[in-house]
Design an enzyme around this catalytic site. Sequence first.
Site, short mmCIF file in Angstrom:
data_model
loop_
_atom_site.label_atom_id
_atom_site.label_comp_id
_atom_site.label_asym_id
_atom_site.label_seq_id
_atom_site.Cartn_x
_atom_site.Cartn_y
_atom_site.Cartn_z
CG ASP A 1 71.46 106.50 -18.49
OD1 ASP A 1 71.54 107.57 -19.11
OD2 ASP A 1 70.79 105.51 -18.91
CG MET B 1 71.65 108.77 -12.88
SD MET B 1 70.02 108.07 -12.55
CE MET B 1 69.45 107.73 -14.21
CB SER C 1 69.77 103.32 -21.54
OG SER C 1 69.72 103.33 -20.13
CG MET D 1 67.62 114.73 -21.29
SD MET D 1 68.32 113.09 -21.50
CE MET D 1 67.20 112.10 -20.49
CG HIS E 1 72.82 106.08 -23.18
ND1 HIS E 1 72.99 107.31 -23.79
CD2 HIS E 1 72.12 106.33 -22.03
CE1 HIS E 1 72.43 108.25 -23.04
NE2 HIS E 1 71.89 107.68 -21.96
CG ASP F 1 68.48 109.17 -22.92
OD1 ASP F 1 67.88 108.08 -22.85
OD2 ASP F 1 69.33 109.54 -22.08
CG HIS G 1 72.97 110.75 -20.21
ND1 HIS G 1 71.64 110.41 -20.17
CD2 HIS G 1 73.01 112.10 -20.00
CE1 HIS G 1 70.90 111.50 -19.97
NE2 HIS G 1 71.72 112.53 -19.84
CG MET H 1 71.49 112.39 -16.20
SD MET H 1 70.32 111.04 -16.35
CE MET H 1 71.41 109.73 -16.84
#
Length: 221
Positions: free
Chosen positions: A38, A40, A11, A140, A36, A176, A69, A71
């Site tokens: 992230d 958001m 990540s 998670m 990875h 993760d 990923h 979010m």
Amino acid sequence: MENKDIVISVSILSSNFKNLEKEITSLNFSGIDEFHLDVMDGHFVDNISFGLPIIKCVKSLTNLPIETHMMVDDPYEFIESFTKAKVNTFTFHIESKSNIKDTIYLLKEKKISIGLALNPDTPISAIEPYINDIDRVLFMTVYPGQGGQSYIMSVNDKIDEFTKKYSNSNILIGVDGGIKLDTIKNSFLSGARMFVSGTGILNSNLGYLGVVKELRKTILR
Ligand code: DX5
Ligand code: ZN
């Protein structure tokens, strides 16, 4: 069990964005299997991270697969543009507001690998109706929203339960959050085969190459 059955993913959330090109280049040679990313939106989680421009930038700097990923409240809205950016796996949360079936359907149409993530307090029953339609499940092991948190040990029981129940399926089981040299083995023993690590790799004093090698060794030891 051979090392090729293990996926180590980094990540980049806690990486040095002042020199992202250098970071990605070093990580390319660290022995990781995947990036990875992230995403958001400041709604699904409090923080806002990055979106398409950074994803395209990373894509241009690596040949390794990229998982996004999501979010975000409404992952469905991102599929069109992320598919064009050629992300390899689109992992979204069962707790998001998008219609889960529609999201899976569109991802299948776009021929993109599908991941379903679940928060530490969400039971596996929430994702069970979709098991046959997805490629990976992402447990998670911290509450989503930021890097550098501690691994929540109790999630291992949930992974155990899932592994036993779906031992005949081809689904890739990922974890993760808080994955480091002292936590990776237990999640492996619970059944995880894909390990997302941020600060565990990026802040290690073994260097990227050294720590990735050590993470693999720790699993098989
Ligand atoms: C948390 C993110 C994780 C995080 C992992 O919301 O989804 O991917 O960046 O970072 P570490 O490994 O530092 O917990
Ligand atoms: Zn993540």
